[in-house]
Design a protein around this motif. Structure first.
Motif, PDB file in Angstrom:
ATOM      1  N   ASP A 162       2.549  11.684  15.145  1.00  0.00           N
ATOM      2  CA  ASP A 162       3.121  11.079  13.943  1.00  0.00           C
ATOM      3  C   ASP A 162       1.998  10.684  12.989  1.00  0.00           C
ATOM      4  OD1 ASP A 162       2.030   8.663  14.873  1.00  0.00           O
ATOM      5  OD2 ASP A 162       3.912   8.056  15.827  1.00  0.00           O
ATOM      6  N   GLU A 163       2.360  10.135  11.838  1.00  0.00           N
ATOM      7  CA  GLU A 163       1.362   9.850  10.822  1.00  0.00           C
ATOM      8  C   GLU A 163       0.348   8.809  11.280  1.00  0.00           C
ATOM      9  OE1 GLU A 163      -0.990  10.333   7.931  1.00  0.00           O
ATOM     10  OE2 GLU A 163       0.767  11.629   8.188  1.00  0.00           O
ATOM     11  N   THR A 164       0.786   7.850  12.087  1.00  0.00           N
ATOM     12  CA  THR A 164      -0.153   6.844  12.587  1.00  0.00           C
ATOM     13  C   THR A 164      -1.228   7.485  13.465  1.00  0.00           C
ATOM     14  OG1 THR A 164       1.572   5.154  12.547  1.00  0.00           O
ATOM     15  CG2 THR A 164      -0.370   4.717  13.910  1.00  0.00           C
ATOM     16  N   GLU A 184      -3.195  19.240  10.127  1.00  0.00           N
ATOM     17  CA  GLU A 184      -1.963  19.821   9.570  1.00  0.00           C
ATOM     18  C   GLU A 184      -1.197  20.584  10.642  1.00  0.00           C
ATOM     19  OE1 GLU A 184      -0.627  22.903   5.992  1.00  0.00           O
ATOM     20  OE2 GLU A 184      -2.672  22.125   6.070  1.00  0.00           O
ATOM     21  N   ALA A 240       0.522  18.129  13.000  1.00  0.00           N
ATOM     22  CA  ALA A 240       1.658  17.411  12.417  1.00  0.00           C
ATOM     23  C   ALA A 240       2.978  18.089  12.766  1.00  0.00           C
ATOM     24  CB  ALA A 240       1.494  17.316  10.907  1.00  0.00           C
ATOM     25  N   LEU A 289      -2.091  10.720  13.500  1.00  0.00           N
ATOM     26  CA  LEU A 289      -2.898  11.616  12.670  1.00  0.00           C
ATOM     27  C   LEU A 289      -3.897  10.813  11.830  1.00  0.00           C
ATOM     28  CD1 LEU A 289      -0.097  14.073  11.509  1.00  0.00           C
ATOM     29  CD2 LEU A 289      -1.916  14.555  13.159  1.00  0.00           C
ATOM     30  N   GLY A 290      -3.467   9.635  11.371  1.00  0.00           N
ATOM     31  CA  GLY A 290      -4.373   8.788  10.607  1.00  0.00           C
ATOM     32  C   GLY A 290      -5.555   8.328  11.435  1.00  0.00           C
TER      33      GLY A 290
END
Length: 442
Positions: free
Chosen positions: A74-76, A93, A96, A78-79
């Motif tokens: 998730d974005e967390t 990418e 994701a 990936l961050g």
């Protein structure tokens, strides 16, 4: 059984970071080199059993399926990977949209295994399969070690119930997994409420020495427990003097007292004395439960004692001296190109020493003798011999990314009992020895 079976909601977090960094750096390099989408086959196996063990037990398969299903970036997450500079933009990418879309085959949970047994086979692109290595191994190595210890303890206990009590001796999350694995290996109950909630395992527990010490007298403590839990409860009788405690326990609860627990001392001697005393006091149906750092050898030594149940903690959750099974996750076949129909070719590590492996996509079967007792673990890469076609051990677990092998935990438990019973009798010996079945490659 899990909470889905019980109708209970459980939030399952992503398992994507239960991995080693090099899984993701390999992915990034493979994406750059154009090899990431090559069809690949990985296999999980162990080169040897823990010293002296006669068989292994597959534990954790159901948890692997959960982990694969929830392996999401998730974005967390990936961050985190972006901020640390661990991966480049194109790799992030790609992650994701990560979903495992391949196939997984494996020995069903509760089955026994031997050196070289392809316990699990993961098929997909290199990219989607390689990132699962760490999480799959961490689950199978831990749970199979506990399940094997539990199985040996179950053999030693015979028909007497076994209670898992190891939560305070390991990590709080590992304790839940250990309870599950112990149940597969033959234990009957757990003291860990999280395991009871998550997997539906029956739970047990009454009181510790602190409860006795809280009260002004031992009799007061017994009275409070019986008034609260009823005469069928289990009273802990070794805080002070066992003989006096047993007398007080029966006087407080009456001859209907459910059980007494002994947690220290010479368990064999004390159990005989307590049994005699209980019978003399008319509590002939009161059971005797023993705890105190038991392992399979201590349990076996109490076979002739008047003991009705065992509680096991430290030795169980640490695999009774073998906390891992040394399983590995190796690439055994891969295509030469990214074309969908490109044929697979065997690959294997050939370095010197004991860490070599056998290439090729494998099948496994267990050959019986004339009496139906298993006599060999047969592993091959070519056509399956006709006489072994209906004795293959690997079953589909995930198909095209979809889990296809959900089952109640009791099914794995029952399977283990049946698989162990089909082995030669020497499999149940606690003395050190070689694997009870030889591994034959064809």
């Amino acid at each position: 059984m899990n909470t889905a079976d019980l109708g209970l909601p459980v939030a399952v977090p992503s398992t994507a970071l239960f991995t080693d960094q090099y899984e993701l750096t390999m992915l990034q390099a493979a994406l750059r080199s154009g090899t990431a989408e090559r069809r690949s086959v990985f296999e999980v196996f162990t080169r040897r059993l823990p010293e002296g063990r006669r068989y292994g037990v597959v534990g954790g398969t159901g948890r692997v399926l959960d982990a694969v299903e929830n392996f999401r970036f998730d974005e967390t997450i990936l961050g985190f990977l972006r901020e640390r500079g661990i991966l480049d933009g194109p790799t992030l990418e790609w992650l994701a949209d990560y979903r495992f879309r391949g196939d997984i085959w494996g020995y069903p949970e509760g089955e026994v295994y031997f050196p070289g047994s392809p316990v699990m086979r993961i098929e997909g692109t290199f990219a989607e399969a390689v990132v699962l290595e760490t999480v799959i191994l961490s689950i199978l190595n831990h749970d199979s070690a506990v399940a094997a210890a539990a199985s040996r303890m179950s053999v030693a206990a015979g028909d007497r119930p076994l209670m898992e009590m190891g939560a305070r001796r390991t990590h709080e999350l590992a304790a839940v997994a250990a309870s599950r694995a112990a149940y597969v290996g033959g234990f009957h109950t757990t003291s860990d409420l999280a395991a009871g909630f998550r997997y539906g395992i029956p739970t047990v527990g009454t009181s510790a020495h602190a409860f006795t010490l809280l009260h002004d007298t031992e009799r007061d403590a017994f009275t409070a427990q019986v008034d609260t839990l009823g005469s069928g409860t289990t009273l802990l009788v070794d805080t002070f003097d066992v003989t006096e405690a047993v007398r007080a326990a029966v006087e407080v609860a009456g001859p209907e007292l459910g059980a007494v627990r002994i947690d220290s001392g010479d368990l064999l001697l004390i159990a005989h004395r307590v049994r005699q005393q209980l019978d003399e006091l008319g509590a002939t149906k009161t059971r005797i439960v023993v705890t105190s750092d038991l392992d399979e050898y201590a349990i076996a030594s109490l076979a002739a004692a008047p003991v009705d149940a065992y509680g096991v903690g430290t030795q169980l959750v640490t695999g009774s001296g073998h906390p891992t099974c040394s399983m590995v996750y190796k690439l055994v076949a891969r295509a030469d190109s990214e074309e969908p129909g490109a044929p697979l070719r065997p690959v294997a590590k050939k370095s010197m020493g004991a860490k070599t492996s056998l290439g090729g996509r494998k099948w496994a079967a267990r050959r019986p003798d004339a009496d139906g007792v298993a006599e060999a673990e047969v592993i091959g890469t070519g056509p399956v011999p006709a006489d072994l076609a209906d004795r293959q051990l690997l079953v589909p677990l995930v198909s095209a990314g979809k889990v296809v092998a959900r089952e109640p935990l009791d099914a794995a438990r029952d399977r283990h009992i049946a698989a162990r019973a089909a082995l030669p009798l020497s499999a149940t010996q606690l003395s050190r020895g070689e694997p009870v079945l030889p591994t034959e490659y064809v």
